[in-house]
Design an enzyme around this catalytic site. Sequence first.
Site, PDB file in Angstrom:
ATOM      1  N   TYR A  50      40.059   5.830  37.032  1.00  0.00           N
ATOM      2  CA  TYR A  50      39.713   5.159  38.292  1.00  0.00           C
ATOM      3  C   TYR A  50      40.732   5.529  39.356  1.00  0.00           C
ATOM      4  O   TYR A  50      41.928   5.574  39.074  1.00  0.00           O
ATOM      5  CB  TYR A  50      39.721   3.633  38.109  1.00  0.00           C
ATOM      6  CG  TYR A  50      38.334   3.049  38.213  1.00  0.00           C
ATOM      7  CD1 TYR A  50      37.617   3.140  39.403  1.00  0.00           C
ATOM      8  CD2 TYR A  50      37.733   2.426  37.123  1.00  0.00           C
ATOM      9  CE1 TYR A  50      36.332   2.628  39.499  1.00  0.00           C
ATOM     10  CE2 TYR A  50      36.453   1.911  37.219  1.00  0.00           C
ATOM     11  CZ  TYR A  50      35.752   2.017  38.411  1.00  0.00           C
ATOM     12  OH  TYR A  50      34.494   1.517  38.507  1.00  0.00           O
ATOM     13  N   GLU A  89      40.380   4.465  43.119  1.00  0.00           N
ATOM     14  CA  GLU A  89      39.952   3.986  44.445  1.00  0.00           C
ATOM     15  C   GLU A  89      41.058   4.248  45.466  1.00  0.00           C
ATOM     16  O   GLU A  89      42.232   4.002  45.195  1.00  0.00           O
ATOM     17  CB  GLU A  89      39.595   2.508  44.376  1.00  0.00           C
ATOM     18  CG  GLU A  89      38.272   2.296  43.675  1.00  0.00           C
ATOM     19  CD  GLU A  89      37.930   0.843  43.449  1.00  0.00           C
ATOM     20  OE1 GLU A  89      38.718  -0.031  43.811  1.00  0.00           O
ATOM     21  OE2 GLU A  89      36.850   0.595  42.889  1.00  0.00           O
ATOM     22  N   ASP A 109      23.433  18.133  58.749  1.00  0.00           N
ATOM     23  CA  ASP A 109      23.269  17.968  57.296  1.00  0.00           C
ATOM     24  C   ASP A 109      22.928  19.350  56.747  1.00  0.00           C
ATOM     25  O   ASP A 109      21.797  19.821  56.862  1.00  0.00           O
ATOM     26  CB  ASP A 109      22.147  16.959  57.026  1.00  0.00           C
ATOM     27  CG  ASP A 109      21.919  16.738  55.530  1.00  0.00           C
ATOM     28  OD1 ASP A 109      22.347  17.592  54.734  1.00  0.00           O
ATOM     29  OD2 ASP A 109      21.294  15.722  55.183  1.00  0.00           O
ATOM     30  N   LYS A 163      23.532  22.630  45.738  1.00  0.00           N
ATOM     31  CA  LYS A 163      22.363  23.465  46.052  1.00  0.00           C
ATOM     32  C   LYS A 163      22.841  24.918  46.188  1.00  0.00           C
ATOM     33  O   LYS A 163      23.319  25.480  45.207  1.00  0.00           O
ATOM     34  CB  LYS A 163      21.665  22.919  47.296  1.00  0.00           C
ATOM     35  CG  LYS A 163      21.145  21.477  47.071  1.00  0.00           C
ATOM     36  CD  LYS A 163      20.363  20.960  48.242  1.00  0.00           C
ATOM     37  CE  LYS A 163      19.730  19.605  47.950  1.00  0.00           C
ATOM     38  NZ  LYS A 163      20.564  18.468  48.313  1.00  0.00           N
ATOM     39  N   ARG A 221      26.784  18.163  40.945  1.00  0.00           N
ATOM     40  CA  ARG A 221      26.073  17.202  41.796  1.00  0.00           C
ATOM     41  C   ARG A 221      27.100  16.310  42.465  1.00  0.00           C
ATOM     42  O   ARG A 221      27.816  15.557  41.795  1.00  0.00           O
ATOM     43  CB  ARG A 221      25.117  16.361  40.955  1.00  0.00           C
ATOM     44  CG  ARG A 221      24.107  17.195  40.211  1.00  0.00           C
ATOM     45  CD  ARG A 221      22.998  16.335  39.703  1.00  0.00           C
ATOM     46  NE  ARG A 221      22.081  16.059  40.759  1.00  0.00           N
ATOM     47  CZ  ARG A 221      21.026  16.824  41.051  1.00  0.00           C
ATOM     48  NH1 ARG A 221      20.780  17.915  40.360  1.00  0.00           N
ATOM     49  NH2 ARG A 221      20.226  16.500  42.029  1.00  0.00           N
TER      50      ARG A 221
END
Length: 421
Positions: free
Chosen positions: A56, A58, A202, A231, A237
């Site tokens: 973790y 954060e 985008d 892509k 991803r």
Amino acid sequence: MSQHLDPDLRTSDPQIASLVDAENARQRDSVRLIASENYVSAAVLEATGTVLTNKYSEGYPGKRYYEGQQVIDQVETLAIERAKALFGVEHANVQPYSGSPANLAVYLAFLAPGDTVMGMALPAGGHLTHGWSVSATGKWFRAVQYGVRKETGRVDMDEVRELAQAERPKLIFCGGTAIPRTIDFPAFAEIAHEVGAVLVADIAHIAGLVAGGAHPTPVGHADVITTTTHKTLRGPRGAMIMSTAEHAKALDKAVFPGLQGGPHNHTTAAIAVALQEASTEDFRRYAHAIVDNARALADGLTARGFNLVSGGTDNHLLLVDLENKSIPGKQAARALDRAGIELNYNTVPFDPRKPFDPSGVRLGTAAVTSRGMDTGDMDRVAGWIDQVIDAEKAGDDAGVEKVAAEVHEFARSFPMPGLPG
Ligand code: DSN
């Protein structure tokens, strides 16, 4: 847990292991033309499957809410610095979980609920998060949408200007998911500046082309750039938000703590690997080969009587209107999938049919180019697409199966990145 209690996947969960094997084989044996998909390298795949998933973190490098960040800080800093160098931007945030959260973070940074956003309509080639009605972005904000010209299938910049001047959006999105042509970033920037809007490019679909010099860059024109990493960029991803230094703080705050919790550190590592790969000469050649292949596929389909929205392509993507072929997009896509040619049915601009059963199909050449297929291969693929659609229309299952056998043999002859051998 000691070693003997910590078996590998095949021993611990043979069901999932065999499904992974099946997907390996499916990806290896098909011609994958889904415009938003690709094959990652073995190095990207390896980085994704690491112990970084256990951590973790954060916050941001140097300012975290958990201890033990000696390694993670270095990983994230590397990813950030590589993104900045590759795209030539002042700021990069590599934490968004994917494209939609990245775009939502941009709304959070610049808009309050009810403020006006302008984006390309989904049926014209935009994305859900550019203000389309069923998305949170269309429900919580006042969205106005531009489209394409019916005669040309291209963005109507006059309409964009008129709409922007009439509606005064605070945010303008350019880019989308089914745009086969070059995006005119300077023209969008001019309009955004005229109305005092923040321009967001985008570039999810074309990020790899931009990185490889096969599409003009939005840098220097757009205030904010969002992109997925999986892509044409050939990463895992994930997503990134890039911007000028001016907007860095607002965007970082919007991602965390505004929208997300802990970043997915294994993904961050794999993004860093992909960004390094994308900075090579090999990748530049790859990006240009994607466009060459898309043009060859467009030529091959046009020669066989297919009607391409906008008449062709400038990038990796083709949108085919099947109305003149008298077959709906979904039926065509399903028949092609049976033949080992994978693509998606897609709405075309001014589609008379419904989104779940539209008139078109969308194709892209990033994945097949990663396999090493070339322009000659694209003509062969266009021929198979034509044969399958004719066979499907004639109810000729044997005809579809004959093509499937040829496609599988053909696909298997190309090495698959990420797979040994
Ligand atoms: N699902 C992506 C695509 O296929 O273009 C966009 O989010």
